[in-house]
Design a protein around this motif. Structure first.
Motif, PDB file in Angstrom:
ATOM      1  N   SER A 354       0.855  -1.197   0.000  1.00 35.41           N
ATOM      2  CA  SER A 354       0.000   0.000   0.000  1.00 35.41           C
ATOM      3  C   SER A 354       0.888   1.242   0.000  1.00 35.41           C
ATOM      4  CB  SER A 354      -0.913   0.009   1.221  1.00 35.41           C
ATOM      5  OG  SER A 354      -0.165  -0.073   2.420  1.00 35.41           O
ATOM      6  N   LEU A 355       0.606   2.150  -0.925  1.00 37.25           N
ATOM      7  CA  LEU A 355       1.345   3.411  -1.053  1.00 37.25           C
ATOM      8  C   LEU A 355       0.370   4.556  -0.833  1.00 37.25           C
ATOM      9  CD1 LEU A 355       3.282   2.554  -4.345  1.00 37.25           C
ATOM     10  CD2 LEU A 355       3.926   1.989  -2.007  1.00 37.25           C
ATOM     11  N   PHE A 356       0.737   5.508   0.043  1.00 37.11           N
ATOM     12  CA  PHE A 356      -0.106   6.667   0.324  1.00 37.11           C
ATOM     13  C   PHE A 356       0.588   7.908  -0.221  1.00 37.11           C
ATOM     14  CE2 PHE A 356      -1.309   3.498   3.382  1.00 37.11           C
ATOM     15  CZ  PHE A 356      -2.675   3.650   3.538  1.00 37.11           C
ATOM     16  N   ALA A 357       0.034   8.480  -1.308  1.00 40.68           N
ATOM     17  CA  ALA A 357       0.562   9.709  -1.892  1.00 40.68           C
ATOM     18  C   ALA A 357      -0.320  10.859  -1.422  1.00 40.68           C
ATOM     19  CB  ALA A 357       0.574   9.620  -3.416  1.00 40.68           C
ATOM     20  N   VAL A 358       0.217  11.710  -0.536  1.00 42.68           N
ATOM     21  CA  VAL A 358      -0.578  12.764   0.091  1.00 42.68           C
ATOM     22  C   VAL A 358       0.150  14.090  -0.054  1.00 42.68           C
ATOM     23  CG1 VAL A 358      -1.571  11.128   1.740  1.00 42.68           C
ATOM     24  CG2 VAL A 358       0.457  12.443   2.373  1.00 42.68           C
ATOM     25  N   GLU A 359      -0.603  15.167   0.108  1.00 39.82           N
ATOM     26  CA  GLU A 359      -0.004  16.492   0.046  1.00 39.82           C
ATOM     27  C   GLU A 359       0.683  16.816   1.369  1.00 39.82           C
ATOM     28  OE1 GLU A 359      -2.806  19.389  -1.259  1.00 39.82           O
ATOM     29  OE2 GLU A 359      -2.699  18.720  -3.339  1.00 39.82           O
ATOM     30  N   GLN A 360       1.536  17.833   1.344  1.00 38.07           N
ATOM     31  CA  GLN A 360       2.406  18.112   2.477  1.00 38.07           C
ATOM     32  C   GLN A 360       1.630  18.431   3.753  1.00 38.07           C
ATOM     33  OE1 GLN A 360       5.252  21.183   1.664  1.00 38.07           O
ATOM     34  NE2 GLN A 360       6.387  20.858   3.552  1.00 38.07           N
ATOM     35  N   GLN A 361       0.453  19.067   3.625  1.00 41.31           N
ATOM     36  CA  GLN A 361      -0.304  19.438   4.815  1.00 41.31           C
ATOM     37  C   GLN A 361      -0.771  18.221   5.612  1.00 41.31           C
ATOM     38  OE1 GLN A 361      -0.732  20.468   1.801  1.00 41.31           O
ATOM     39  NE2 GLN A 361      -0.940  22.704   1.671  1.00 41.31           N
ATOM     40  N   GLN A 362      -0.970  17.092   4.926  1.00 41.89           N
ATOM     41  CA  GLN A 362      -1.460  15.889   5.597  1.00 41.89           C
ATOM     42  C   GLN A 362      -0.360  14.860   5.828  1.00 41.89           C
ATOM     43  OE1 GLN A 362      -4.391  16.144   6.673  1.00 41.89           O
ATOM     44  NE2 GLN A 362      -4.948  17.945   5.476  1.00 41.89           N
ATOM     45  N   TYR A 363       0.875  15.194   5.556  1.00 46.05           N
ATOM     46  CA  TYR A 363       1.955  14.199   5.634  1.00 46.05           C
ATOM     47  C   TYR A 363       2.118  13.648   7.047  1.00 46.05           C
ATOM     48  CZ  TYR A 363       6.361  11.962   4.397  1.00 46.05           C
ATOM     49  OH  TYR A 363       7.343  11.043   4.149  1.00 46.05           O
ATOM     50  N   GLN A 364       2.075  14.529   8.045  1.00 53.63           N
ATOM     51  CA  GLN A 364       2.283  14.075   9.418  1.00 53.63           C
ATOM     52  C   GLN A 364       1.172  13.141   9.869  1.00 53.63           C
ATOM     53  OE1 GLN A 364       2.788  17.255  12.236  1.00 53.63           O
ATOM     54  NE2 GLN A 364       3.271  15.885  13.920  1.00 53.63           N
ATOM     55  N   TRP A 365      -0.077  13.409   9.458  1.00 56.43           N
ATOM     56  CA  TRP A 365      -1.199  12.550   9.856  1.00 56.43           C
ATOM     57  C   TRP A 365      -1.009  11.142   9.291  1.00 56.43           C
ATOM     58  CZ3 TRP A 365      -5.084   9.436   8.162  1.00 56.43           C
ATOM     59  CH2 TRP A 365      -6.159   9.216   9.040  1.00 56.43           C
ATOM     60  N   TYR A 366      -0.655  11.045   8.028  1.00 55.12           N
ATOM     61  CA  TYR A 366      -0.465   9.727   7.409  1.00 55.12           C
ATOM     62  C   TYR A 366       0.834   9.064   7.855  1.00 55.12           C
ATOM     63  CZ  TYR A 366      -4.521  10.073   4.392  1.00 55.12           C
ATOM     64  OH  TYR A 366      -5.818  10.138   3.930  1.00 55.12           O
ATOM     65  N   GLU A 367       1.783   9.850   8.336  1.00 57.54           N
ATOM     66  CA  GLU A 367       3.019   9.273   8.845  1.00 57.54           C
ATOM     67  C   GLU A 367       2.745   8.395  10.058  1.00 57.54           C
ATOM     68  OE1 GLU A 367       7.564  10.907   9.407  1.00 57.54           O
ATOM     69  OE2 GLU A 367       5.917  12.187  10.070  1.00 57.54           O
ATOM     70  N   GLU A 368       1.810   8.827  10.910  1.00 57.62           N
ATOM     71  CA  GLU A 368       1.414   8.002  12.054  1.00 57.62           C
ATOM     72  C   GLU A 368       0.608   6.788  11.602  1.00 57.62           C
ATOM     73  OE1 GLU A 368       2.409   8.564  15.121  1.00 57.62           O
ATOM     74  OE2 GLU A 368       3.509  10.337  14.496  1.00 57.62           O
ATOM     75  N   LEU A 369      -0.147   6.937  10.524  1.00 55.26           N
ATOM     76  CA  LEU A 369      -0.995   5.845  10.049  1.00 55.26           C
ATOM     77  C   LEU A 369      -0.175   4.686   9.490  1.00 55.26           C
ATOM     78  CD1 LEU A 369      -4.007   4.976   9.366  1.00 55.26           C
ATOM     79  CD2 LEU A 369      -3.546   5.898   7.096  1.00 55.26           C
ATOM     80  N   VAL A 370       0.814   4.990   8.646  1.00 51.09           N
ATOM     81  CA  VAL A 370       1.554   3.921   7.963  1.00 51.09           C
ATOM     82  C   VAL A 370       2.395   3.108   8.928  1.00 51.09           C
ATOM     83  CG1 VAL A 370       1.609   5.178   5.778  1.00 51.09           C
ATOM     84  CG2 VAL A 370       3.474   5.477   7.396  1.00 51.09           C
ATOM     85  N   ARG A 371       2.694   3.647  10.100  1.00 44.91           N
ATOM     86  CA  ARG A 371       3.446   2.872  11.090  1.00 44.91           C
ATOM     87  C   ARG A 371       2.658   1.676  11.589  1.00 44.91           C
ATOM     88  NH1 ARG A 371       5.736   7.902  14.795  1.00 44.91           N
ATOM     89  NH2 ARG A 371       7.150   8.779  13.231  1.00 44.91           N
TER      90      ARG A 371
END
Length: 802
Positions: A354-371
């Motif tokens: 699974s690859l999550f391509a997100v914009e910079q404003q949401q990067y931190q939120w998805y960074e916690e998710l992919v862990r």
């Protein structure tokens, strides 16, 4: 014994060597790095065999034989070193002597063919073959307390077929990203030709659950969420599958160009709903079994999580199944968003990156998710989507990682560890992966599986599956673990357990009484005097953690630690630790509470009772400005909770380490060594005295409390108010009178202060008259004079204004 263990270790190494030899034969021309890995692992086997051979048997003696064991199954559960002798008439049929180390039993006269032991076996199914992961099936037989190691080899091929599914958020804010995607197809196909033998693309879209409050449910908004802007938008939807995997890049581009944006109300989107359907609906999406599978989510907003569906009244948890009809997800309005655990399980089960391509404003939120999702990666959403995909795929190919899972029903009974053996030039990370792996290199994973306890009822043999899944590979290894929880004891299945319960009971009781007498000097109970298994006031045998056998508690055994005591009330694991020791090494654990030695107190027995460290040497405790009363409040509270009843006082033994007595007469005078203290509870003051007598702390509790009623509180409150309010009023009145007196005029003094010009007051006239004349231009008649004279006297100086 040593010979048997060494033979067992060597057989394991022979298996490993065979597995490696098979892997090497299946890939002719393997690089030298793979051969080096084989050598390293064989050296590891040699070290393992040496460690087993050199181990001493002394620790196992007490583990297997003390206290005596009466059955084969109980014996083998003691540990992997314990064995059971099922030879008839062994040691003249003595009770509790059949369990011990295999070498000890053999020396005692038990034939090798009559010894049941915890043998570990590993068998490889050589009938199934694969190109990337081997072996595909392994069978392991282990008993509780033992473990087995298996080797799984993962080979990196040079080129793979690739399936890439684009899952795109089509809310209005994603319009620019959707336009960039229209240019990807052909360019990506050409670039991926360097890394893939066959690239196929698929496409699907999502917005959010089409119910309130996620979308505007006004009739004019349901079919066209953009009606306010005079733009035609498609209705909001949970997930639409638009294009199955295809190698036709022109078709992919044509489909993308037809896509229109949609809209919803809240910020988070329903991305996790869409990912799960695109993962589990294998046939609908067109996933190929032999391909590397990539799922790319493109969004500029966070995603809804599990339980968010309650905002719309959706409480049914997601079942993890495919619910697609006519390429539309039909359970969007009736099933909650999937949990991250369920999503991660389905991605691993279906071998999807699974690859999550997100914009910079949401990067931190998805960074916690992919862990929380193994095998997932996070990317910045840029205009150059081709480079984004190619670079990510190249990085994924260089990392080999495995995930190991046990069937849910038996998860808590197993302990699994993973150790990778990386090829030359690669680096090991987090004990689960190797990075910078090159094509045609092989990574070996040493999987150690330990059985803590038997699944199910703990008595029957069972088979549990352990899955070893290399992430992103469409192949995996299944380890079938056969749990040996029963003894088979030769062809006739007769283990010679001590079935004569009464005889065994008397023998065990006599043995324990003899041990107690030698240790404590206590007298052995006479026949007919059977000790009880319940303490006074309890209605449960052995504190619920043991069995009453012949009037004695036989305590249960736990993996956490040992349960002991006359009533199985003590253990060595459930109380607080201090400096790595239970109860600080200064007490025993009773019912989860530390009962400290006489000179220590506190939750973990870390507080000394002695006041020696609080005295500066002049005999004054804490220089006369301290108190030791508070350290006894828990003890006092326990006695109060039991009504200060002498019959129930024993229930506070685990809280109080002092000698406690009750006193009913408050006029009793104690000598000066006693210190008076007060404990307050429920509006009552309970007085008690404490003293250190002969090195031991003693308490005397007065049974007559001093209580204050609510009426007394009210009277005290009113008295304080009266004594505070009325003196304040008196002081305020005096201040007002003083200020008024100073503000009133004082005759001549006021006149003198008025002289602001500096002139003498004798020149200022006391009265004055002034005539004001008014003249009219024309006469108004005889009765109206032409002039008016008004005399205005001047007010005398100092006269008040009227």
């Amino acid at each position: 014994m040593t010979r048997r263990r060494a033979e067992h270790s060597h057989s394991r190494c022979r298996f490993l060597g065979t597995a490696f030899a098979g892997s090497s034969r299946s890939s002719e021309g393997v690089s030298s790095s793979s051969r080096n890995s084989i050598v390293h692992l064989l050296l590891l086997c040699s070290v393992l065999a040496g460690n087993i051979t050199s181990g001493t048997s002394h620790p196992g003696v007490s583990v297997c034989s003390s206290p005596p064991v009466l059955s084969c199954s109980d014996c083998l559960r003691r540990g992997p070193l314990c064995s059971w002798c099922f030879q008839e008439g062994f040691l003249d049929g003595a009770v509790g002597v059949r369990c011990g180390l295999a070498g000890t039993l053999a020396i005692s006269g038990c034939g090798p063919e009559f010894i049941e032991h915890s043998e570990v076996t590993v068998e490889v199914n050589a009938t199934t073959r694969s190109t990337q992961v081997s072996p595909t099936e392994i069978t392991v037989t282990i008993r509780p307390g033992s473990e087995a190691s298996v080797i799984v080899a993962v080979r990196q091929l040079e080129k793979y077929p690739v399936d890439l599914y684009y899952l795109v958020d089509v809310s209005a804010s994603m319009q620019d990203n959707l336009d960039h995607l229209k240019k990807v197809g052909l360019d990506l196909s050409q670039r991926m030709g360097e890394y893939s033998s066959d690239l196929r693309l698929g496409f699907g879209s999502f917005v959010d659950k089409p119910v309130s409050p996620y979308i505007n449910v006004h009739p004019s908004k349901i079919n066209n969420p953009c009606s306010d802007y005079e733009v035609k938008c498609r209705p909001a939807h949970g997930f639409h599958h638009v294009l199955s995997m295809t190698a036709n890049m022109s078709e992919f581009t044509r489909v993308i160009k037809r896509q229109k944006i949609s809209g919803n109300m809240d910020t988070p989107e329903g991305g996790l709903d869409a990912i799960l359907q695109a993962t589990v609906c294998q046939e609908e999406m067109g996933w190929r079994g032999e391909a590397k599978r990539l799922l790319l989510l493109m969004t500029d907003q966070p995603s809804h999580l599990s339980l968010d569906g309650r905002l719309a009244g959706i409480v049914q948890p997601h079942d993890g199944l495919c619910h697609m009809e006519n390429n539309v997800y039909i359970k969007s309005t009736t099933m909650d968003h999937p949990s991250l655990g369920l999503l991660a399980e389905k991605l691993l089960e279906n071998h999807i990156y699974s690859l999550f391509a997100v914009e910079q404003q949401q990067y931190q939120w998805y960074e916690e998710l992919v862990r929380l999702i193994p095998g997932s990666n996070l990317l910045f959403l840029t205009q150059n989507l081709t480079d984004l995909v190619v670079n990510t795929y190249q990085r994924l190919l260089s990392v080999v990682r495995v995930s190991v899972s046990v069937e849910d029903r038996a998860f808590s009974h197993f302990l699994v560890s993973v150790s990778p053996l990386c090829p030359e030039g690669s680096v090991s990370h987090d004990n689960r992966s190797c990075s910078n792996v090159q094509p045609n290199q092989t990574v070996y994973f040493n999987i150690t599986i330990g059985l803590l306890s038997c699944p199910g009822d703990g008595n029957d043999d069972d088979t549990v599956q352990v899955f070893v899944r290399p992430m992103g590979y469409n192949e995996s290894t299944v380890v079938k673990v056969r749990t040996r929880c029963r003894c088979h004891c030769g062809p006739d299945r007769s283990c010679r357990d001590d079935t004569n319960f009464q005889a065994a009971c008397k023998a065990v009781t006599a043995h324990r009484n003899h041990s107690d007498k030698e240790a404590n000097g206590a007298e052995t109970p006479q026949p007919g005097e059977e000790p009880q298994c319940r303490p006074e006031g309890s209605d449960v045998d052995c504190s619920g953690r043991g069995e009453c056998v012949c009037g004695r508690c036989v305590c249960d055994r736990y993996s956490l630690g040992t349960v002991h005591g006359r009533y199985c009330e003590m253990d060595d694991y459930s109380c607080p630790y201090r400096q790595g020791q239970l109860c600080g090494g200064r007490g025993v654990c009773v019912h989860g509470v530390c009962v400290c030695e006489d000179s220590w107190t506190g939750e973990s027995c870390g507080c000394p009772v002695s006041t020696a460290t609080c005295s500066p040497g002049n005999g004054s405790l804490c220089s006369g400005r301290g108190s030791s009363c508070q350290s006894h409040w828990m003890c006092i509270d326990c006695h109060l909770s039991h009504g200060l009843s002498p019959r129930a006082a024993w229930q506070c033994n685990h809280t109080c380490t002092t000698l406690v007595g009750y006193v009913s007469d408050v006029t009793v005078t104690l000598d000066e060594v006693w210190r008076q203290c007060v404990y307050m509870k429920d509006n009552c003051h309970y007085r008690f005295h404490t003293a250190l007598v002969s090195g031991k702390t003693q308490l005397q509790i007065y049974t007559q409390p001093e209580c204050i009623s609510s009426g007394q509180y009210l009277g005290t409150f009113l008295s304080v108010c009266v004594l505070t309010f009325f003196p304040g009023l008196v002081i305020l009145a005096v201040l007002v009178l003083v200020l008024q007196r100073h503000a009133s005029p004082q005759g001549g003094a006021s006149e003198q202060q008025y002289n602001s010009t500096g002139k003498e007051l004798s020149y200022i006239p006391t009265t004055n008259e002034k005539t004001v004349s008014y003249r009219r231009d024309r006469p108004l008649g005889a009765d109206r004079p032409m002039e008016m004279h008004i005399t205005i006297p001047k007010m005398p100086l100092g006269e008040p204004w009227q």
